[in-house]
Design a protein around this motif. Structure first.
Motif, PDB file in Angstrom:
ATOM      1  N   ILE A 111       0.842  -1.196   0.000  1.00  0.00           N
ATOM      2  CA  ILE A 111       0.000   0.000   0.000  1.00  0.00           C
ATOM      3  C   ILE A 111       0.876   1.243   0.000  1.00  0.00           C
ATOM      4  O   ILE A 111       1.964   1.256   0.563  1.00  0.00           O
ATOM      5  N   TYR A 112       0.396   2.311  -0.630  1.00  0.00           N
ATOM      6  CA  TYR A 112       1.085   3.599  -0.503  1.00  0.00           C
ATOM      7  C   TYR A 112       0.146   4.643   0.102  1.00  0.00           C
ATOM      8  O   TYR A 112       0.467   5.250   1.102  1.00  0.00           O
ATOM      9  N   CYS A 113      -1.047   4.846  -0.483  1.00  0.00           N
ATOM     10  CA  CYS A 113      -1.919   5.927   0.003  1.00  0.00           C
ATOM     11  C   CYS A 113      -2.999   5.428   0.964  1.00  0.00           C
ATOM     12  O   CYS A 113      -3.479   6.172   1.792  1.00  0.00           O
ATOM     13  N   ASN A 114      -3.389   4.171   0.825  1.00  0.00           N
ATOM     14  CA  ASN A 114      -4.382   3.537   1.699  1.00  0.00           C
ATOM     15  C   ASN A 114      -5.791   4.116   1.569  1.00  0.00           C
ATOM     16  O   ASN A 114      -6.664   3.786   2.370  1.00  0.00           O
ATOM     17  N   GLY A 137      -7.242   4.714  -1.824  1.00  0.00           N
ATOM     18  CA  GLY A 137      -7.790   4.555  -3.163  1.00  0.00           C
ATOM     19  C   GLY A 137      -7.205   5.419  -4.262  1.00  0.00           C
ATOM     20  O   GLY A 137      -7.652   5.346  -5.397  1.00  0.00           O
ATOM     21  N   HIS A 138      -6.220   6.246  -3.969  1.00  0.00           N
ATOM     22  CA  HIS A 138      -5.707   7.153  -4.996  1.00  0.00           C
ATOM     23  C   HIS A 138      -4.610   6.564  -5.873  1.00  0.00           C
ATOM     24  O   HIS A 138      -4.534   6.852  -7.055  1.00  0.00           O
ATOM     25  N   CYS A 139      -3.712   5.748  -5.298  1.00  0.00           N
ATOM     26  CA  CYS A 139      -2.460   5.432  -5.992  1.00  0.00           C
ATOM     27  C   CYS A 139      -2.489   4.119  -6.791  1.00  0.00           C
ATOM     28  O   CYS A 139      -1.632   3.888  -7.628  1.00  0.00           O
ATOM     29  N   PHE A 140      -3.419   3.260  -6.516  1.00  0.00           N
ATOM     30  CA  PHE A 140      -3.543   1.968  -7.212  1.00  0.00           C
ATOM     31  C   PHE A 140      -2.341   1.038  -7.029  1.00  0.00           C
ATOM     32  O   PHE A 140      -2.150   0.109  -7.795  1.00  0.00           O
ATOM     33  N   GLU A 141      -1.510   1.296  -6.030  1.00  0.00           N
ATOM     34  CA  GLU A 141      -0.361   0.425  -5.774  1.00  0.00           C
ATOM     35  C   GLU A 141      -0.800  -0.905  -5.163  1.00  0.00           C
ATOM     36  O   GLU A 141      -0.087  -1.889  -5.221  1.00  0.00           O
ATOM     37  N   CYS A 142      -1.984  -0.937  -4.566  1.00  0.00           N
ATOM     38  CA  CYS A 142      -2.389  -2.091  -3.765  1.00  0.00           C
ATOM     39  C   CYS A 142      -3.242  -3.069  -4.554  1.00  0.00           C
ATOM     40  O   CYS A 142      -3.929  -3.889  -3.974  1.00  0.00           O
ATOM     41  N   CYS A 191      -6.988  -1.615  -0.508  1.00  0.00           N
ATOM     42  CA  CYS A 191      -7.235  -0.647   0.571  1.00  0.00           C
ATOM     43  C   CYS A 191      -8.679  -0.193   0.626  1.00  0.00           C
ATOM     44  O   CYS A 191      -9.088   0.436   1.598  1.00  0.00           O
ATOM     45  N   ARG A 199      -8.688  -2.721  -5.609  1.00  0.00           N
ATOM     46  CA  ARG A 199      -7.839  -2.006  -4.665  1.00  0.00           C
ATOM     47  C   ARG A 199      -8.006  -2.607  -3.262  1.00  0.00           C
ATOM     48  O   ARG A 199      -9.081  -2.524  -2.677  1.00  0.00           O
TER      49      ARG A 199
HETATM   50  S1  FES Z   1      -2.926   1.982  -1.424  1.00  0.00           S
HETATM   51 FE1  FES Z   1      -3.264   3.570  -2.823  1.00  0.00          FE
HETATM   52  S2  FES Z   1      -4.977   2.795  -3.893  1.00  0.00           S
HETATM   53 FE2  FES Z   1      -4.761   1.347  -2.329  1.00  0.00          FE
END
Ligand code: FES
Ligand code: FAD
Lengths: 404, 111, 90
Positions: free
Chosen positions: B62-65, B67-72, B85, B83
């Motif tokens: 996770i990066y933003c937790n 919903g913004h970054c789509f890393e998860c 998160c 996502r």
């Molecule tokens: S951690 Fe950024 S979208 Fe889920």
């Protein structure tokens, strides 16, 4: 067709939902997070009188109020597109398309990153991510963390992490350079911290708030930092690299001079199992951009914001904005703006009955009042910047909008 | 187990008792609480890596937790681009990490 | 330590070096940097690195920040499956 669709169930969206529903409008709120409340959910603030304001409780109150008024609140649904058809807004969600007469964008802010070598490793997260993990989901982001980026938000959240039982090793600056920008400059960061002076238990900061110029403050700043709630805040140390093979294992750091140059021979590595990056906030206005709003670049408000007036109207008929999408401020201001937007939409839909205009003007006044009393000021000069923005709006669009 | 939970909190109070559920991540069973997101459930069990970069194969979590970054993003019951998160963990949920794509997939533009 | 190898766009793993070279060579806008390097064109739609790229463009002598949204957004603002785009419920 529904009267009002609101995107975002944060304090702005819920505040607007309550105001609109109180005037008999049919309101639907959509939010992609699992719970209503937006970023208010993670917040914990200690008021000057020592009482804690718990964002989860605040959000629950707002939610109950809205539900009591018959507002339809749908969580776990994302909005990915908007279209305007004559007098109808079409809101495309991952669930279904919803049509409404008026549309409010209350999508909040997103975090600005500070790119640092190693920042894609699992265990590196934005400071807000750690706040939500600890306070909302009640899971520690890690056992021992290092926070990169010294600002109002990072200091406040460091304290919150501590309350979750997490050890915050230190808060320090990113490596000075182009990527860090002003976030790597000790003087600029001192300036930002001074805006927190009334909250700070540290005599240095409190004194700093009144007497010390940021320049002097940064120079006088002790090499080993000073402590707030036992957490070392280091304006003279910078993170050079986040280390780890498959996830965070530590941070390589060094001392920096008052104007932010790395001092050779002072490097060391400190272990940690998570790292937070705190680069500040910026309004999240992507849907306003998709809808075709005019924008204005206002650094005091955090970046590009949709052009709007004090009644929260944008230049597009039937489209309103409220909360952090209009500029980064605290949750109380967002909520007060939401109320204005709710009343404005009621006015447009002819639901504001006797004394309605007075109510609307009083709500506008309340926003200014709330702003002046806010504990957290994300940037200096917000009030002036807003006045200028509203003036610009009036200059360009006044005649074209529904008369007031 | 679950030592990462914030069970006690001086302001927020004690964690309410939650119903325990089972989720599966890359075939391995984990215990989660009802109300967890996939990301919080896995982190509570010490799992940080949720996927590998499609092309460079670097591990990501996770990066933003919010919903913004789509890393998860993970696969859930066969559905791609979920996502972690923003998605509630559900009993018996089958979650898979997203793996690096083969060269032909990257070239074919199926991203 | 040189900033060049630092990743700026996490989605596409685009480095500072690629972005800096593009800005210095073309003196271009954020939008053009995005199209030339793919920075900000990944899954997050530029939500993560957009503001950093805007600032780099300004500081490295590209186009100055205007009132227009530099990395203009196109729908969908969230990646969605074709089923959803076709109006089908998931
Ligand atoms: S951690 Fe950024 S979208 Fe889920
Ligand atoms: C990570 C983070 C931490 C913060 N911490 C603090 C703090 O400690 N103290 C403080 O005073 N302020 C804090 N803030 C500032 C905060 O934004 C305001 O306090 C306040 O919450 C803003 O309210 P809002 O209603 O405008 O937006 P938010 O509270 O952010 O609510 C916006 C909502 O919109 C939803 N949303 C956005 N886009 C979409 C979409 N496309 N589809 C569906 N739903 C969508 C989001 O899920 C979110 O729930 C923080 C902000 C962030 C981003």
């Amino acid at each position: 067709m529904i009267d009002v669709v609101i995107i975002g169930a944060g304090p702005a969206g819920l505040g607007a939902a309550v105001a609109a529903a109180e005037h008999g409008l049919q309101v639907c709120v959509v939010d992609e997070f699992v719970k209503p409340g937006g970023r208010l959910l993670g917040q914990l603030h200690e008021e000057p009188d020592g009482k804690w304001v718990n964002g989860i409780e605040e959000a629950q109150k707002l939610y109950n109020q809205a539900i009591g008024l018959g507002v339809d609140i749908r969580c776990g649904i994302s909005v990915y597109d908007l279209r305007k058809l004559e007098n109808t807004w079409c809101v495309y969600t991952t669930d279904e398309m919803i049509e409404s007469k008026c549309l409010l964008l209350a999508t909040g802010a997103s975090e600005t990153p500070i790119p640092i070598p190693g920042w894609t490793l699992p265990g590196v997260m934005s400071i807000g991510a750690a706040q939500v993990m600890g306070n909302v989901h009640r899971v520690k982001p890690g056992e021992k963390g290092i926070i990169i980026g010294v600002n109002v938000l990072s200091v406040a959240i460091a304290r919150e992490l501590q309350l979750c039982g997490v050890h915050v090793e230190s808060i320090l600056l990113p490596q000075p350079g182009l990527l860090a920008g002003s976030a790597g400059n000790p003087e600029k960061m001192m300036e930002s911290l001074l805006r927190l002076s009334h909250l700070a238990p540290s005599p240095l900061i409190r004194m700093g708030g009144k007497w010390v110029s940021p320049k002097l403050g940064a120079r006088l700043f002790p090499k080993n930092g000073f402590k707030m709630w036992g957490i070392p805040i280091q304006l003279r140390k910078a993170a050079l690299e986040i280390l780890g093979d498959n996830q965070v294992e530590g941070v390589r750091m060094a001392e920096v001079s008052a104007n932010g140059e790395v001092l050779p021979g002072t490097e060391k590595t400190v272990s940690a199992d998570f790292v937070c990056i705190a680069g500040g906030l910026t309004p999240m206005a992507e849907l306003a951009s998709v809808a075709g709003c005019s924008f204005c670049y206002v650094p005091e408000l955090g970046g590009h914001v949709p052009l709007h007036n004090e009644f929260m109207q944008t230049n597009l008929a039937g489209l309103y904005i409220a909360g952090n999408i209009t500029g980064v401020e605290s949750a109380k201001v967002a909520r007060a703006q939401g109320k204005v937007a709710g009343l404005s939409m009621a006015r447009e839909l002819k639901a504001l009955v006797y004394g309605g205009n007075e109510k609307l003007y009083a709500a506008v006044e309340e926003v200014t009042e709330t702003r002046r009393n806010a504990l957290i000021q994300f940037q200096p000069g917000i009030e002036e910047a807003r006045k200028e923005l509203h003036r610009k709006f009036d200059e360009t669009y006044k005649q074209k909008l529904v008369s007031i | 187990m679950n030592s990462m939970r914030v069970n006690h909190h001086p302001v927020l109070g004690d964690l309410e008792t939650h119903k325990e559920i089972k989720i599966y991540f890359d075939g391995q069973e984990y215990t989660a609480y009802e109300g967890d997101t996939i990301a919080s459930a896995l982190l509570a069990s010490g799992v940080r890596t949720l996927r590998f970069h499609e092309d460079k194969e670097t591990p990501r979590g996770i990066y933003c937790n919010i919903g913004h970054c789509f890393e998860c993003r993970v696969k859930v019951d066969g559905k791609k681009t979920v996502r972690a998160c923003l998605t509630s963990a559900e009993n018996h949920m089958q979650i898979e990490s997203c793996k690096a794509l083969s060269a032909s997939e990257v070239k074919g533009g199926t991203l | 330590m040189s900033e060049k190898p630092t990743i700026v766009c996490r989605c596409e793993e685009i480095t500072m070096e690629e972005i800096q070279e593009t800005i210095e060579q073309f003196h271009c806008s954020s939008r053009e940097v995005k199209l030339r390097t793919r920075a900000g064109m990944g899954s997050c739609g530029g939500r993560t690195c957009r503001s950093v790229i805007d600032r780099l463009v300004e500081e490295l002598g590209g186009a100055t920040v205007s009132n227009e949204v530099p990395l203009s957004y196109r729908p969908p603002v969230r990646p969605v499956s074709f089923g959803v785009l076709g109006g089908a419920k998931e």
